[in-house]
Design a protein around this motif. Sequence first.
Motif, PDB file in Angstrom:
ATOM      1  N   ASN A 170      -1.787  -1.444   2.064  1.00 55.35           N
ATOM      2  CA  ASN A 170      -1.204  -2.780   2.176  1.00 55.35           C
ATOM      3  C   ASN A 170      -1.942  -3.807   1.319  1.00 55.35           C
ATOM      4  OD1 ASN A 170       0.837  -2.040   3.958  1.00 55.35           O
ATOM      5  ND2 ASN A 170      -0.455  -2.360   5.760  1.00 55.35           N
ATOM      6  N   SER A 171      -3.171  -3.485   0.900  1.00 57.70           N
ATOM      7  CA  SER A 171      -3.932  -4.421   0.072  1.00 57.70           C
ATOM      8  C   SER A 171      -3.448  -4.444  -1.378  1.00 57.70           C
ATOM      9  CB  SER A 171      -5.421  -4.062   0.101  1.00 57.70           C
ATOM     10  OG  SER A 171      -5.938  -4.151   1.421  1.00 57.70           O
ATOM     11  N   VAL A 172      -2.716  -3.422  -1.788  1.00 53.72           N
ATOM     12  CA  VAL A 172      -2.176  -3.391  -3.146  1.00 53.72           C
ATOM     13  C   VAL A 172      -1.036  -4.402  -3.256  1.00 53.72           C
ATOM     14  CG1 VAL A 172      -1.098  -1.942  -4.906  1.00 53.72           C
ATOM     15  CG2 VAL A 172      -2.835  -0.989  -3.388  1.00 53.72           C
ATOM     16  N   ALA A 173      -1.030  -5.141  -4.333  1.00 58.21           N
ATOM     17  CA  ALA A 173      -0.025  -6.197  -4.511  1.00 58.21           C
ATOM     18  C   ALA A 173       1.398  -5.639  -4.451  1.00 58.21           C
ATOM     19  CB  ALA A 173      -0.254  -6.908  -5.841  1.00 58.21           C
ATOM     20  N   ARG A 174       2.271  -6.409  -3.841  1.00 57.83           N
ATOM     21  CA  ARG A 174       3.664  -5.984  -3.712  1.00 57.83           C
ATOM     22  C   ARG A 174       4.331  -5.803  -5.071  1.00 57.83           C
ATOM     23  NH1 ARG A 174       6.463  -3.051  -0.231  1.00 57.83           N
ATOM     24  NH2 ARG A 174       8.686  -3.340  -0.599  1.00 57.83           N
ATOM     25  N   GLY A 175       3.862  -6.541  -6.060  1.00 64.48           N
ATOM     26  CA  GLY A 175       4.442  -6.411  -7.390  1.00 64.48           C
ATOM     27  C   GLY A 175       4.267  -5.037  -7.994  1.00 64.48           C
ATOM     28  N   ILE A 195      -0.053   3.501  -6.096  1.00 61.69           N
ATOM     29  CA  ILE A 195      -0.612   2.827  -4.922  1.00 61.69           C
ATOM     30  C   ILE A 195      -1.948   3.422  -4.497  1.00 61.69           C
ATOM     31  CG2 ILE A 195      -0.191   2.165  -2.546  1.00 61.69           C
ATOM     32  CD1 ILE A 195       1.565   0.769  -4.628  1.00 61.69           C
ATOM     33  N   LEU A 196      -1.991   4.730  -4.262  1.00 63.77           N
ATOM     34  CA  LEU A 196      -3.225   5.346  -3.760  1.00 63.77           C
ATOM     35  C   LEU A 196      -4.404   5.196  -4.721  1.00 63.77           C
ATOM     36  CD1 LEU A 196      -1.866   8.551  -1.977  1.00 63.77           C
ATOM     37  CD2 LEU A 196      -2.695   6.430  -0.953  1.00 63.77           C
ATOM     38  N   PRO A 197      -4.222   5.397  -6.050  1.00 66.46           N
ATOM     39  CA  PRO A 197      -5.382   5.180  -6.936  1.00 66.46           C
ATOM     40  C   PRO A 197      -5.931   3.760  -6.884  1.00 66.46           C
ATOM     41  CG  PRO A 197      -3.701   6.459  -8.070  1.00 66.46           C
ATOM     42  CD  PRO A 197      -3.076   5.981  -6.791  1.00 66.46           C
ATOM     43  N   GLN A 198      -5.053   2.772  -6.726  1.00 69.39           N
ATOM     44  CA  GLN A 198      -5.521   1.388  -6.673  1.00 69.39           C
ATOM     45  C   GLN A 198      -6.131   1.025  -5.317  1.00 69.39           C
ATOM     46  OE1 GLN A 198      -3.093  -1.745  -8.638  1.00 69.39           O
ATOM     47  NE2 GLN A 198      -1.571  -0.128  -8.909  1.00 69.39           N
ATOM     48  N   VAL A 200      -7.995   2.937  -3.486  1.00 66.40           N
ATOM     49  CA  VAL A 200      -9.264   3.624  -3.219  1.00 66.40           C
ATOM     50  C   VAL A 200     -10.412   2.633  -3.140  1.00 66.40           C
ATOM     51  CG1 VAL A 200     -10.943   5.221  -4.205  1.00 66.40           C
ATOM     52  CG2 VAL A 200      -8.532   5.839  -4.159  1.00 66.40           C
ATOM     53  N   ARG A 201     -10.456   1.657  -4.030  1.00 62.52           N
ATOM     54  CA  ARG A 201     -11.571   0.706  -4.038  1.00 62.52           C
ATOM     55  C   ARG A 201     -11.589  -0.160  -2.784  1.00 62.52           C
ATOM     56  NH1 ARG A 201     -10.092  -4.337  -7.707  1.00 62.52           N
ATOM     57  NH2 ARG A 201      -7.827  -4.286  -7.603  1.00 62.52           N
ATOM     58  N   PHE A 202     -10.429  -0.345  -2.159  1.00 61.64           N
ATOM     59  CA  PHE A 202     -10.390  -1.075  -0.893  1.00 61.64           C
ATOM     60  C   PHE A 202     -10.810  -0.189   0.277  1.00 61.64           C
ATOM     61  CE2 PHE A 202      -7.008  -3.080  -3.508  1.00 61.64           C
ATOM     62  CZ  PHE A 202      -7.576  -4.336  -3.640  1.00 61.64           C
ATOM     63  N   MET A 203     -10.502   1.102   0.180  1.00 53.76           N
ATOM     64  CA  MET A 203     -10.766   2.006   1.293  1.00 53.76           C
ATOM     65  C   MET A 203     -12.172   2.592   1.282  1.00 53.76           C
ATOM     66  SD  MET A 203      -7.180   4.130   1.623  1.00 53.76           S
ATOM     67  CE  MET A 203      -7.272   4.825  -0.031  1.00 53.76           C
ATOM     68  N   LEU A 204     -12.817   2.611   0.113  1.00 53.10           N
ATOM     69  CA  LEU A 204     -14.087   3.318  -0.014  1.00 53.10           C
ATOM     70  C   LEU A 204     -15.185   2.797   0.911  1.00 53.10           C
ATOM     71  CD1 LEU A 204     -15.272   5.688  -1.519  1.00 53.10           C
ATOM     72  CD2 LEU A 204     -16.036   4.116  -3.303  1.00 53.10           C
ATOM     73  N   PRO A 205     -15.435   1.483   0.995  1.00 50.48           N
ATOM     74  CA  PRO A 205     -16.504   1.018   1.909  1.00 50.48           C
ATOM     75  C   PRO A 205     -16.269   1.379   3.376  1.00 50.48           C
ATOM     76  CG  PRO A 205     -15.952  -0.686   0.315  1.00 50.48           C
ATOM     77  CD  PRO A 205     -14.914   0.372   0.170  1.00 50.48           C
TER      78      PRO A 205
END
Length: 276
Positions: A170-175, A195-198, A200-205
């Motif tokens: 959900n953190s990935v921009a809707r655009g 979506i999933l590659p982008q 990852v940086r939000f989910m990693l921590p």
Amino acid sequence: MPDTARTMPLVRRLRWRRLFGTRAVSVLIYVLVMWLIVRAALQGAAAMGYNWQWYRIPDYVLERTDAGFQPGELLVGLGATLLLSASAFALALTMGLVVALLRLSDLVIGRATARVFLEIVRNVPLLVLLYVFYYVMGPIFGLNRYLASILCLGVYHAALVSEIIRAGINSVARGQWEAATSIGMTRTQIYRFVILPQSVRFMLPPLTGEAVNMIKSSAIVSVIAVAELTTAGRNIISDTYLSFEIWFTVAALYLAVTLCLSMLVARLEDRFVLGS
């Protein structure tokens, strides 16, 4: 002058925040806390008349034999803990991804199933869930204590991992969704390549924190006598009565593993930040 008077306290707070946010001060605070814990333990042991025997501990970490040094009982238990945690975390990631995708899908049954799963798992204590897997499901499906432990830890942490994955998606921009849809990509392709590659940086921590929690949660399987680090420590204590020394050593091993994992993922986070 009034503006300066108002900004000075803010500047001071920022300076103090920068000072206490430095790595050196963090290490100093950590050392101070550990010193207080060790001092309290030493005082308690002295009040009990405890006889320290640290010289016996190295044999349980690295055992000297005629063939050279061999892993001691604690290192063997640590290896079993890491293998158990890695297997359970892989299962948790797989199940968590499936549950997260079900919650984000357009299927009413899929969303309802995922919701029921989350509510059941999140509201049942881990120890009770372990007993259900081992004493109830074990005899029915022929699960040994090791497989029951992996399934229990995997299912329990899958509920937490699914929320992390869902929040990352959900953190990935809707655009990004709209752009991928406009060039004719299917939903599966959008998830896989966009979506999933982008996310990852939000989910990693948070996933790192969950991996650390997995390693610590694995200690609970000692109640059904699974051979891992905590079980090895309990067995040694029952034979030697070296309670303080063994538990301090076990805690140090857990701490070393979790710190190494945290530093490794911190490096990965830096790479994602530099690459973004």
